[in-house]
Design a protein around this motif. Structure first.
Motif, PDB file in Angstrom:
ATOM      1  N   UNK A 167       0.826  -1.202   0.000  1.00 49.19           N
ATOM      2  CA  UNK A 167       0.000   0.000   0.000  1.00 49.19           C
ATOM      3  C   UNK A 167       0.864   1.257   0.000  1.00 49.19           C
ATOM      4  N   UNK A 168       1.946   1.243   0.777  1.00 45.39           N
ATOM      5  CA  UNK A 168       2.833   2.407   0.833  1.00 45.39           C
ATOM      6  C   UNK A 168       3.442   2.681  -0.535  1.00 45.39           C
ATOM      7  N   UNK A 169       3.674   1.642  -1.296  1.00 42.85           N
ATOM      8  CA  UNK A 169       4.334   1.784  -2.591  1.00 42.85           C
ATOM      9  C   UNK A 169       3.368   2.125  -3.719  1.00 42.85           C
ATOM     10  N   UNK A 170       2.077   2.159  -3.432  1.00 40.37           N
ATOM     11  CA  UNK A 170       1.087   2.350  -4.479  1.00 40.37           C
ATOM     12  C   UNK A 170       0.697   3.815  -4.633  1.00 40.37           C
ATOM     13  N   UNK A 171      -0.023   4.157  -5.722  1.00 39.59           N
ATOM     14  CA  UNK A 171      -0.567   5.513  -5.851  1.00 39.59           C
ATOM     15  C   UNK A 171      -1.600   5.774  -4.760  1.00 39.59           C
ATOM     16  N   UNK A 172      -1.653   7.006  -4.274  1.00 37.55           N
ATOM     17  CA  UNK A 172      -2.593   7.289  -3.178  1.00 37.55           C
ATOM     18  C   UNK A 172      -4.045   7.214  -3.627  1.00 37.55           C
ATOM     19  N   UNK A 173      -4.305   7.418  -4.909  1.00 38.13           N
ATOM     20  CA  UNK A 173      -5.671   7.262  -5.398  1.00 38.13           C
ATOM     21  C   UNK A 173      -6.162   5.834  -5.249  1.00 38.13           C
ATOM     22  N   UNK A 174      -5.271   4.875  -5.492  1.00 32.72           N
ATOM     23  CA  UNK A 174      -5.637   3.463  -5.348  1.00 32.72           C
ATOM     24  C   UNK A 174      -5.916   3.106  -3.890  1.00 32.72           C
ATOM     25  N   UNK A 175      -5.088   3.627  -2.980  1.00 27.79           N
ATOM     26  CA  UNK A 175      -5.272   3.328  -1.559  1.00 27.79           C
ATOM     27  C   UNK A 175      -6.586   3.925  -1.068  1.00 27.79           C
ATOM     28  N   UNK A 176      -6.922   5.122  -1.522  1.00 25.05           N
ATOM     29  CA  UNK A 176      -8.192   5.746  -1.119  1.00 25.05           C
ATOM     30  C   UNK A 176      -9.374   4.893  -1.555  1.00 25.05           C
ATOM     31  N   UNK A 177      -9.292   4.309  -2.743  1.00 26.35           N
ATOM     32  CA  UNK A 177     -10.397   3.470  -3.229  1.00 26.35           C
ATOM     33  C   UNK A 177     -10.527   2.185  -2.431  1.00 26.35           C
ATOM     34  N   UNK A 202       0.304   8.505  -9.383  1.00 26.45           N
ATOM     35  CA  UNK A 202       1.752   8.301  -9.302  1.00 26.45           C
ATOM     36  C   UNK A 202       2.112   7.169  -8.350  1.00 26.45           C
ATOM     37  N   UNK A 203       2.939   6.202  -8.783  1.00 25.80           N
ATOM     38  CA  UNK A 203       3.429   5.170  -7.856  1.00 25.80           C
ATOM     39  C   UNK A 203       4.233   5.812  -6.729  1.00 25.80           C
ATOM     40  N   UNK A 204       4.309   5.122  -5.599  1.00 28.46           N
ATOM     41  CA  UNK A 204       5.085   5.547  -4.433  1.00 28.46           C
ATOM     42  C   UNK A 204       4.549   6.824  -3.791  1.00 28.46           C
ATOM     43  N   UNK A 205       3.327   7.208  -4.122  1.00 28.37           N
ATOM     44  CA  UNK A 205       2.787   8.465  -3.589  1.00 28.37           C
ATOM     45  C   UNK A 205       1.829   8.269  -2.423  1.00 28.37           C
ATOM     46  N   UNK A 206       1.556   7.024  -2.025  1.00 30.98           N
ATOM     47  CA  UNK A 206       0.567   6.767  -0.974  1.00 30.98           C
ATOM     48  C   UNK A 206       0.815   7.537   0.319  1.00 30.98           C
ATOM     49  N   UNK A 207       2.085   7.759   0.747  1.00 32.08           N
ATOM     50  CA  UNK A 207       2.268   8.490   2.009  1.00 32.08           C
ATOM     51  C   UNK A 207       1.620   9.869   2.046  1.00 32.08           C
ATOM     52  N   UNK A 208       1.406  10.503   0.903  1.00 29.01           N
ATOM     53  CA  UNK A 208       0.756  11.818   0.913  1.00 29.01           C
ATOM     54  C   UNK A 208      -0.688  11.717   1.402  1.00 29.01           C
ATOM     55  N   UNK A 209      -1.313  10.554   1.239  1.00 26.17           N
ATOM     56  CA  UNK A 209      -2.629  10.299   1.818  1.00 26.17           C
ATOM     57  C   UNK A 209      -2.498   9.718   3.217  1.00 26.17           C
ATOM     58  N   UNK A 210      -1.507   8.875   3.424  1.00 23.15           N
ATOM     59  CA  UNK A 210      -1.421   8.101   4.658  1.00 23.15           C
ATOM     60  C   UNK A 210      -0.991   8.923   5.862  1.00 23.15           C
ATOM     61  N   UNK A 211      -0.506  10.169   5.641  1.00 26.61           N
ATOM     62  CA  UNK A 211      -0.233  10.986   6.821  1.00 26.61           C
ATOM     63  C   UNK A 211      -1.438  11.835   7.211  1.00 26.61           C
ATOM     64  N   UNK A 212      -2.585  11.581   6.586  1.00 29.11           N
ATOM     65  CA  UNK A 212      -3.831  12.280   6.942  1.00 29.11           C
ATOM     66  C   UNK A 212      -4.144  12.207   8.443  1.00 29.11           C
ATOM     67  N   UNK A 213      -3.889  11.099   9.142  1.00 25.82           N
ATOM     68  CA  UNK A 213      -4.183  11.075  10.583  1.00 25.82           C
ATOM     69  C   UNK A 213      -3.493  12.172  11.381  1.00 25.82           C
TER      70      UNK A 213
END
Length: 511
Positions: A167-177, A202-213
């Motif tokens: 999940x961390x390595x994936x695009x943040x749009x995919x993780x949100x879905x 973008x690949x490797x962009x998930x942390x931009x969503x995952x620091x939402x907490x």
């Protein structure tokens, strides 16, 4: 004896943080700023009679995850933060919802509007709060080669890290879905993640969503009187500890002799000497101030990108009136205004084609709702951040196309608050060209360099310069958005650079 122990080039908020820590440690500090006020993109002025406008960042979020305000005693120097709650209001124009500081309240209200999505929000926070806390810790220290591993380990607390890593390595749009089935919930969260720059694909962009907490951990705040309240307090802190701050004093050259920084030469021709020089300017500005022989190829090869966003700052004779919103809550937090995810991707596609976004998603800020010093009675300030806007256009120039881009931003906002354009009494239009010319942000990138993973942590601005020291020049240090952890109002880069600087010059352990 040199004129100063430390000369700081530029007075952006990170540069001022470094200077304040150095002065607090007993070093003789001189700060030289090219503009007429300190703060860089974190500054505020009354540009329309009765209305105070920020020049850059307006929401103070990540700095609350650092000890900067407490350690520098900035409240003693006049910094007064106003809490913003709700922190965000999200809307497609039809169905608004709110992100409160209280995560449980946010989830309850979400479930009432969109059954099941509040539960999904709680699960998302539970899954990624340890990761977000780890990222905040990494931001507050100089980067190391094992940072990615630390993030992975932290993401697996109580879970299988092998399940979390993909999940961390994936695009943040995919993780949100994966978490949110309702687009009216998902799109605003994706739009907030896009504030770092990379698109949801973008690949490797998930942390931009995952620091939402982190938003629920530290909250959102506004300095009383404007974003520049932070940098004015930093200036007072520097001066209280004997430092000097000079404005209208642009540095032209960094003086180097036998591989050691000696001081600076101003555009006026005056020279000042120091034991160390800290550049808080853009890394390319720093490179341009150095003799060519001290600029490695890597310094010129950093990726700045082709622009990023555009801001329309408005003085309104009346308060913003949203349709289908709850008042006054809709004016308090940051408005995450996006109709759907396709709107964001369409804008990014136009940007790639060299065209200004024709129908942008918006971040709407009307902080006069929490600070009546920003606008006269009955009036409002409204700042609209939109993406994406190229610095280099495929046709025309920003001189000929600014009016068109401004009109498209206003048209987009009219979907949420019809009639706003009729209340405009003054404005500031900040295109990518304006941002470069007036704030020194090369090619209009407010993050200095693109925030892709190949330019973050130990790779920012490049590997040999990632420890806040310019390679090959003894006594030359770096801070600011060009360095780890990047752009945004955080102050972590300034504090991290100060740790290195103070230890080198005093041989004291950092406290």
């Amino acid at each position: 004896m040199p004129d100063f122990d430390v000369i700081v080039m530029g007075a952006g908020h990170n540069a001022l943080v470094t200077a304040a820590y150095a002065a607090k440690a007993g070093l003789r500090v001189g700060v030289f700023e090219r503009r007429h006020i300190v703060g860089g993109a974190v500054s505020t002025e009354e540009l329309v009679p009765g209305y105070r406008f920020d020049y850059g960042g307006s929401a103070h979020i990540l700095i609350r995850m650092t000890p900067v305000v407490r350690e520098l005693e900035l409240t003693r120097h006049g910094l007064h933060y106003l809490e913003v709650d709700p922190m965000f209001h999200a809307s497609d124009g039809e169905t608004p919802w709110f992100i409160h500081r209280d995560a449980n309240r946010t989830a309850r209200e979400l479930d009432a509007l969109f059954p099941g999505q509040g539960e999904a929000y709680t699960k998302f926070l539970d899954d990624w709060t340890p990761f977000a806390r780890s990222v905040a810790d990494l931001f507050n220290s100089a980067p190391g080669p094992l940072d990615m591993g630390k993030m992975v380990v932290s993401s697996g607390k109580g879970k299988d890290w092998m399940e979390q890593l993909p999940r961390i390595l994936r695009p943040y749009g995919d993780v949100a879905r994966e978490y949110f089935t309702e687009e009216r919930v998902r799109a605003p969260l994706v739009w907030m993640a896009a504030q770092s720059g990379p698109p949801p694909s973008d690949p490797l962009s998930a942390p931009f969503l995952l620091w939402h907490p982190l938003y629920h951990e530290g909250g959102v705040a506004r300095p009383k009187g404007g974003s520049g309240g932070l940098t004015q307090a930093l200036k007072r802190a520097i001066e209280a500890d004997g430092g000097q701050v000079f404005v209208n004093a642009p540095v032209k050259d960094i003086l180097v002799k036998d591989g050691k920084a000696q001081g600076v030469r101003l555009a006026s021709g005056e020279t000042y000497t120091a034991r160390a020089v800290v550049s808080g300017a853009h890394v390319l500005t720093t490179a341009g101030a150095l003799p060519d022989e001290y600029v490695p190829p890597a310094a010129r090869q950093v990726r700045v990108g082709n622009g990023f966003g555009m801001i329309l700052r408005l003085a309104l004779s009346e308060k913003v009136k949203y349709r289908n919103h709850t008042e006054p809550d809709s004016r308090v937090g940051l408005g995450l205004l996006i109709r759907n995810e396709q709107q964001l991707m369409k804008g990014y596609g136009e940007y790639l084609a060299g065209e200004p976004t024709s129908d942008p998603p918006l971040i709407a800020m009307s902080f006069s709702a929490v600070d009546d010093s920003l606008a006269p009675p009955g009036g409002d300030v409204l700042w609209l951040w939109a993406q994406y806007y190229p610095y280099e256009l495929s046709s025309g120039s920003w001189e000929t196309r600014t009016a068109e881009a401004r009109e498209n931003i206003l048209n987009a906002f009219e979907h949420y608050a019809p009639g706003t354009r009729d209340t405009i009494v003054g404005e500031l239009v900040q295109t990518p060209q304006w941002l470069e010319t007036n704030l020194g942000l090369h090619r209009g990138n407010v993050m200095h360099l693109e925030m892709s993973f190949d330019q973050m942590f130990s790779f920012r601005p490049w590997m040999k310069a990632s420890q806040y020291r310019w390679p090959g020049v003894q006594g030359l240090y770096l801070t600011g958005a060009s360095t780890h952890p990047g752009g945004g109002i955080m102050g972590a880069s300034g504090r991290n650079a100060a740790q290195v600087l103070v230890k080198d010059l005093t041989r004291r352990r950092w406290r």
